[in-house]
Design a protein around this motif. Structure first.
Motif, PDB file in Angstrom:
ATOM      1  N   ALA A 104     -54.997 -54.777 -66.733  1.00 27.29           N
ATOM      2  CA  ALA A 104     -54.386 -56.095 -66.964  1.00 27.29           C
ATOM      3  C   ALA A 104     -55.080 -56.811 -68.118  1.00 27.29           C
ATOM      4  O   ALA A 104     -54.422 -57.471 -68.940  1.00 27.29           O
ATOM      5  CB  ALA A 104     -54.458 -56.927 -65.692  1.00 27.29           C
ATOM      6  N   ALA A 105     -56.406 -56.686 -68.204  1.00 31.29           N
ATOM      7  CA  ALA A 105     -57.147 -57.332 -69.290  1.00 31.29           C
ATOM      8  C   ALA A 105     -56.745 -56.756 -70.641  1.00 31.29           C
ATOM      9  O   ALA A 105     -56.577 -57.487 -71.619  1.00 31.29           O
ATOM     10  CB  ALA A 105     -58.649 -57.161 -69.067  1.00 31.29           C
ATOM     11  N   VAL A 106     -56.576 -55.424 -70.704  1.00 28.92           N
ATOM     12  CA  VAL A 106     -56.137 -54.781 -71.954  1.00 28.92           C
ATOM     13  C   VAL A 106     -54.765 -55.289 -72.356  1.00 28.92           C
ATOM     14  O   VAL A 106     -54.522 -55.643 -73.529  1.00 28.92           O
ATOM     15  CB  VAL A 106     -56.130 -53.243 -71.808  1.00 28.92           C
ATOM     16  CG1 VAL A 106     -55.405 -52.583 -72.990  1.00 28.92           C
ATOM     17  CG2 VAL A 106     -57.548 -52.708 -71.703  1.00 28.92           C
ATOM     18  N   ASN A 107     -53.845 -55.361 -71.404  1.00 25.40           N
ATOM     19  CA  ASN A 107     -52.481 -55.822 -71.701  1.00 25.40           C
ATOM     20  C   ASN A 107     -52.464 -57.282 -72.160  1.00 25.40           C
ATOM     21  O   ASN A 107     -51.701 -57.663 -73.061  1.00 25.40           O
ATOM     22  CB  ASN A 107     -51.588 -55.647 -70.478  1.00 25.40           C
ATOM     23  CG  ASN A 107     -51.329 -54.182 -70.157  1.00 25.40           C
ATOM     24  OD1 ASN A 107     -51.396 -53.325 -71.051  1.00 25.40           O
ATOM     25  ND2 ASN A 107     -51.041 -53.878 -68.900  1.00 25.40           N
ATOM     26  N   THR A 108     -53.322 -58.099 -71.540  1.00 26.11           N
ATOM     27  CA  THR A 108     -53.392 -59.516 -71.924  1.00 26.11           C
ATOM     28  C   THR A 108     -53.878 -59.674 -73.361  1.00 26.11           C
ATOM     29  O   THR A 108     -53.305 -60.439 -74.156  1.00 26.11           O
ATOM     30  CB  THR A 108     -54.334 -60.275 -70.968  1.00 26.11           C
ATOM     31  OG1 THR A 108     -53.816 -60.199 -69.634  1.00 26.11           O
ATOM     32  CG2 THR A 108     -54.465 -61.736 -71.379  1.00 26.11           C
ATOM     33  N   VAL A 109     -54.942 -58.941 -73.700  1.00 29.30           N
ATOM     34  CA  VAL A 109     -55.491 -59.055 -75.049  1.00 29.30           C
ATOM     35  C   VAL A 109     -54.523 -58.461 -76.076  1.00 29.30           C
ATOM     36  O   VAL A 109     -54.410 -58.962 -77.200  1.00 29.30           O
ATOM     37  CB  VAL A 109     -56.870 -58.376 -75.135  1.00 29.30           C
ATOM     38  CG1 VAL A 109     -57.428 -58.467 -76.548  1.00 29.30           C
ATOM     39  CG2 VAL A 109     -57.840 -59.010 -74.153  1.00 29.30           C
ATOM     40  N   LYS A 110     -53.812 -57.392 -75.710  1.00 28.91           N
ATOM     41  CA  LYS A 110     -52.802 -56.834 -76.606  1.00 28.91           C
ATOM     42  C   LYS A 110     -51.740 -57.875 -76.944  1.00 28.91           C
ATOM     43  O   LYS A 110     -51.333 -58.028 -78.108  1.00 28.91           O
ATOM     44  CB  LYS A 110     -52.141 -55.611 -75.954  1.00 28.91           C
ATOM     45  CG  LYS A 110     -52.873 -54.304 -76.159  1.00 28.91           C
ATOM     46  CD  LYS A 110     -52.076 -53.168 -75.548  1.00 28.91           C
ATOM     47  CE  LYS A 110     -52.771 -51.820 -75.744  1.00 28.91           C
ATOM     48  NZ  LYS A 110     -51.980 -50.721 -75.129  1.00 28.91           N
ATOM     49  N   ALA A 111     -51.278 -58.601 -75.927  1.00 25.78           N
ATOM     50  CA  ALA A 111     -50.269 -59.639 -76.146  1.00 25.78           C
ATOM     51  C   ALA A 111     -50.815 -60.739 -77.045  1.00 25.78           C
ATOM     52  O   ALA A 111     -50.115 -61.252 -77.933  1.00 25.78           O
ATOM     53  CB  ALA A 111     -49.832 -60.221 -74.804  1.00 25.78           C
ATOM     54  N   ARG A 112     -52.090 -61.107 -76.849  1.00 27.82           N
ATOM     55  CA  ARG A 112     -52.706 -62.133 -77.680  1.00 27.82           C
ATOM     56  C   ARG A 112     -52.811 -61.666 -79.132  1.00 27.82           C
ATOM     57  O   ARG A 112     -52.561 -62.424 -80.074  1.00 27.82           O
ATOM     58  CB  ARG A 112     -54.089 -62.472 -77.119  1.00 27.82           C
ATOM     59  CG  ARG A 112     -54.762 -63.662 -77.806  1.00 27.82           C
ATOM     60  CD  ARG A 112     -56.099 -63.964 -77.159  1.00 27.82           C
ATOM     61  NE  ARG A 112     -55.933 -64.288 -75.759  1.00 27.82           N
ATOM     62  CZ  ARG A 112     -56.717 -63.809 -74.780  1.00 27.82           C
ATOM     63  NH1 ARG A 112     -57.693 -62.970 -75.053  1.00 27.82           N
ATOM     64  NH2 ARG A 112     -56.495 -64.171 -73.530  1.00 27.82           N
ATOM     65  N   LEU A 113     -53.186 -60.394 -79.319  1.00 32.93           N
ATOM     66  CA  LEU A 113     -53.290 -59.848 -80.670  1.00 32.93           C
ATOM     67  C   LEU A 113     -51.922 -59.771 -81.341  1.00 32.93           C
ATOM     68  O   LEU A 113     -51.788 -60.097 -82.532  1.00 32.93           O
ATOM     69  CB  LEU A 113     -53.933 -58.460 -80.621  1.00 32.93           C
ATOM     70  CG  LEU A 113     -54.024 -57.703 -81.948  1.00 32.93           C
ATOM     71  CD1 LEU A 113     -54.826 -58.498 -82.974  1.00 32.93           C
ATOM     72  CD2 LEU A 113     -54.641 -56.315 -81.732  1.00 32.93           C
ATOM     73  N   ASP A 114     -50.907 -59.343 -80.597  1.00 32.41           N
ATOM     74  CA  ASP A 114     -49.548 -59.277 -81.160  1.00 32.41           C
ATOM     75  C   ASP A 114     -49.088 -60.657 -81.623  1.00 32.41           C
ATOM     76  O   ASP A 114     -48.489 -60.807 -82.700  1.00 32.41           O
ATOM     77  CB  ASP A 114     -48.570 -58.714 -80.127  1.00 32.41           C
ATOM     78  CG  ASP A 114     -48.782 -57.230 -79.872  1.00 32.41           C
ATOM     79  OD1 ASP A 114     -49.441 -56.577 -80.717  1.00 32.41           O
ATOM     80  OD2 ASP A 114     -48.300 -56.728 -78.831  1.00 32.41           O
ATOM     81  N   PHE A 115     -49.364 -61.669 -80.804  1.00 33.13           N
ATOM     82  CA  PHE A 115     -48.966 -63.033 -81.161  1.00 33.13           C
ATOM     83  C   PHE A 115     -49.699 -63.499 -82.421  1.00 33.13           C
ATOM     84  O   PHE A 115     -49.103 -64.089 -83.340  1.00 33.13           O
ATOM     85  CB  PHE A 115     -49.247 -63.990 -79.998  1.00 33.13           C
ATOM     86  CG  PHE A 115     -49.000 -65.423 -80.331  1.00 33.13           C
ATOM     87  CD1 PHE A 115     -47.696 -65.919 -80.444  1.00 33.13           C
ATOM     88  CD2 PHE A 115     -50.063 -66.301 -80.561  1.00 33.13           C
ATOM     89  CE1 PHE A 115     -47.468 -67.252 -80.766  1.00 33.13           C
ATOM     90  CE2 PHE A 115     -49.832 -67.630 -80.882  1.00 33.13           C
ATOM     91  CZ  PHE A 115     -48.533 -68.105 -80.983  1.00 33.13           C
ATOM     92  N   ALA A 116     -51.015 -63.247 -82.464  1.00 34.55           N
ATOM     93  CA  ALA A 116     -51.807 -63.672 -83.626  1.00 34.55           C
ATOM     94  C   ALA A 116     -51.341 -62.954 -84.888  1.00 34.55           C
ATOM     95  O   ALA A 116     -51.282 -63.563 -85.971  1.00 34.55           O
ATOM     96  CB  ALA A 116     -53.287 -63.395 -83.366  1.00 34.55           C
ATOM     97  N   SER A 117     -51.001 -61.667 -84.765  1.00 29.92           N
ATOM     98  CA  SER A 117     -50.540 -60.901 -85.930  1.00 29.92           C
ATOM     99  C   SER A 117     -49.191 -61.429 -86.425  1.00 29.92           C
ATOM    100  O   SER A 117     -48.970 -61.544 -87.647  1.00 29.92           O
ATOM    101  CB  SER A 117     -50.430 -59.412 -85.576  1.00 29.92           C
ATOM    102  OG  SER A 117     -51.687 -58.891 -85.194  1.00 29.92           O
ATOM    103  N   ARG A 118     -48.297 -61.724 -85.493  1.00 30.03           N
ATOM    104  CA  ARG A 118     -46.994 -62.272 -85.890  1.00 30.03           C
ATOM    105  C   ARG A 118     -47.154 -63.641 -86.564  1.00 30.03           C
ATOM    106  O   ARG A 118     -46.456 -63.967 -87.533  1.00 30.03           O
ATOM    107  CB  ARG A 118     -46.072 -62.388 -84.669  1.00 30.03           C
ATOM    108  CG  ARG A 118     -45.607 -61.049 -84.111  1.00 30.03           C
ATOM    109  CD  ARG A 118     -44.421 -61.236 -83.164  1.00 30.03           C
ATOM    110  NE  ARG A 118     -44.701 -62.178 -82.090  1.00 30.03           N
ATOM    111  CZ  ARG A 118     -45.230 -61.835 -80.915  1.00 30.03           C
ATOM    112  NH1 ARG A 118     -45.529 -60.556 -80.683  1.00 30.03           N
ATOM    113  NH2 ARG A 118     -45.427 -62.746 -79.979  1.00 30.03           N
ATOM    114  N   LYS A 119     -48.099 -64.420 -86.053  1.00 28.74           N
ATOM    115  CA  LYS A 119     -48.338 -65.750 -86.616  1.00 28.74           C
ATOM    116  C   LYS A 119     -48.839 -65.651 -88.056  1.00 28.74           C
ATOM    117  O   LYS A 119     -48.387 -66.399 -88.941  1.00 28.74           O
ATOM    118  CB  LYS A 119     -49.355 -66.484 -85.741  1.00 28.74           C
ATOM    119  CG  LYS A 119     -49.557 -67.942 -86.103  1.00 28.74           C
ATOM    120  CD  LYS A 119     -50.502 -68.593 -85.096  1.00 28.74           C
ATOM    121  CE  LYS A 119     -50.728 -70.056 -85.435  1.00 28.74           C
ATOM    122  NZ  LYS A 119     -51.664 -70.700 -84.474  1.00 28.74           N
ATOM    123  N   VAL A 120     -49.750 -64.727 -88.301  1.00 24.59           N
ATOM    124  CA  VAL A 120     -50.266 -64.525 -89.656  1.00 24.59           C
ATOM    125  C   VAL A 120     -49.143 -64.063 -90.584  1.00 24.59           C
ATOM    126  O   VAL A 120     -49.012 -64.536 -91.716  1.00 24.59           O
ATOM    127  CB  VAL A 120     -51.420 -63.493 -89.649  1.00 24.59           C
ATOM    128  CG1 VAL A 120     -51.773 -63.064 -91.072  1.00 24.59           C
ATOM    129  CG2 VAL A 120     -52.644 -64.076 -88.947  1.00 24.59           C
TER     130      VAL A 120
END
Length: 261
Positions: free
Chosen positions: A93-109
């Motif tokens: 679950a922690a891996v999936n949560t951080v993956k979602a956070r990274l995807d969001f940050a990458s899309r934002k950039v």
């Protein structure tokens, strides 16, 4: 549990010392019978015992409850093979949560890259978005490491000789599995001190095992650098190829050291 483990160690240690004494007595008898035989081309036969060339007790990097234990006693394993997995629902679950956070940050950039080029957002805002992205990348690496610690790989190729735990049981630094390497296999020999310096590393050896008609060839791989003062002996390890798996740990054997090899 501690007292049981201590008892087991003392029993094993005592057994090895007793067996070494028996092997040494047999070796001395054989050596004495052949010492005056000038026609004998070999350094007289000595009794030995076959042992694994390496043996490890596996324990888990982290505490947890075993979800899968993929091997049983007698199974062969390869170096790097996953042999045990712990319950890892939280770590996944922690891996999936951080993956979602990274995807969001990458899309934002990515969405704001064009705005930055047109100077519609400040350097500070751009730096904050890039920093969020890098932090998410680091957090993902950390989460993956924690997840990888929930499984144990075999550090050697060999055979499972004891399965100590079962799925559903709790593990920590205590071992849950024992693995031994049976190819190559080792023969442990106790020799009289008078032969010290006459045996060399790499020296050719002929070995015959109890109940086997064949003669096996091996080489001296280890020579103890210290003579035991109490028994006036030293130990030698002989390494033998065991591709055929015809030699077994615990077998009694005899070795002859080929002179001049």
């Amino acid at each position: 549990m501690t007292s049981c483990k201590t008892w087991k160690f003392e029993q094993t240690h005592f057994g090895k010392r007793a067996l070494a004494s028996i092997l040494l007595l047999a070796s001395f008898t054989s050596y004495a019978n052949n010492a005056n035989d000038a026609s004998h081309p070999l350094i007289s036969p000595f009794s030995c015992l076959l042992e694994p060339s390496s043996e490890v007790e596996l324990s888990s990097e982290v505490q947890g409850v075993i979800k899968e234990l993929r091997v049983n006693r007698g199974d062969k394993v390869k170096k790097g093979q996953v042999v045990m997995k712990l319950n890892s629902t939280v770590e996944i679950a922690a891996v999936n949560t951080v993956k979602a956070r990274l995807d969001f940050a990458s899309r934002k950039v990515e969405r704001n890259a064009d705005l930055y080029r047109k100077s519609l957002i400040s350097d500070n805002e751009q730096d904050e978005m890039l920093t969020e992205q890098r932090l998410a990348e680091f957090q993902l690496k950390e989460a993956k490491v924690r997840l990888s610690q929930r499984q144990t790989r075999s550090p050697i190729s060999g055979v499972v000789i004891e399965r100590i735990k079962d799925p559903g049981e709790f593990v920590d630094e205590e071992p849950f599995l024992r693995i031994a390497t049976l190819n190559p296999i080792h023969a442990e020999v106790v020799l009289p001190a008078e032969l010290y310096g006459k045996i060399s590393k790499g020296q050719q050896v002929n070995l015959s095992a109890l109940g086997k008609d064949a003669t096996y060839q091996g080489k001296v791989s280890i020579i103890d650098p210290i003579i035991d003062a109490a028994s006036n002996t030293f130990a030698v390890t002989v390494s033998l190829n065991n591709d055929s798996q015809s030699l077994f740990v615990g077998q009694r054997c005899d070795v002859e050291f080929i002179s001049g090899s």
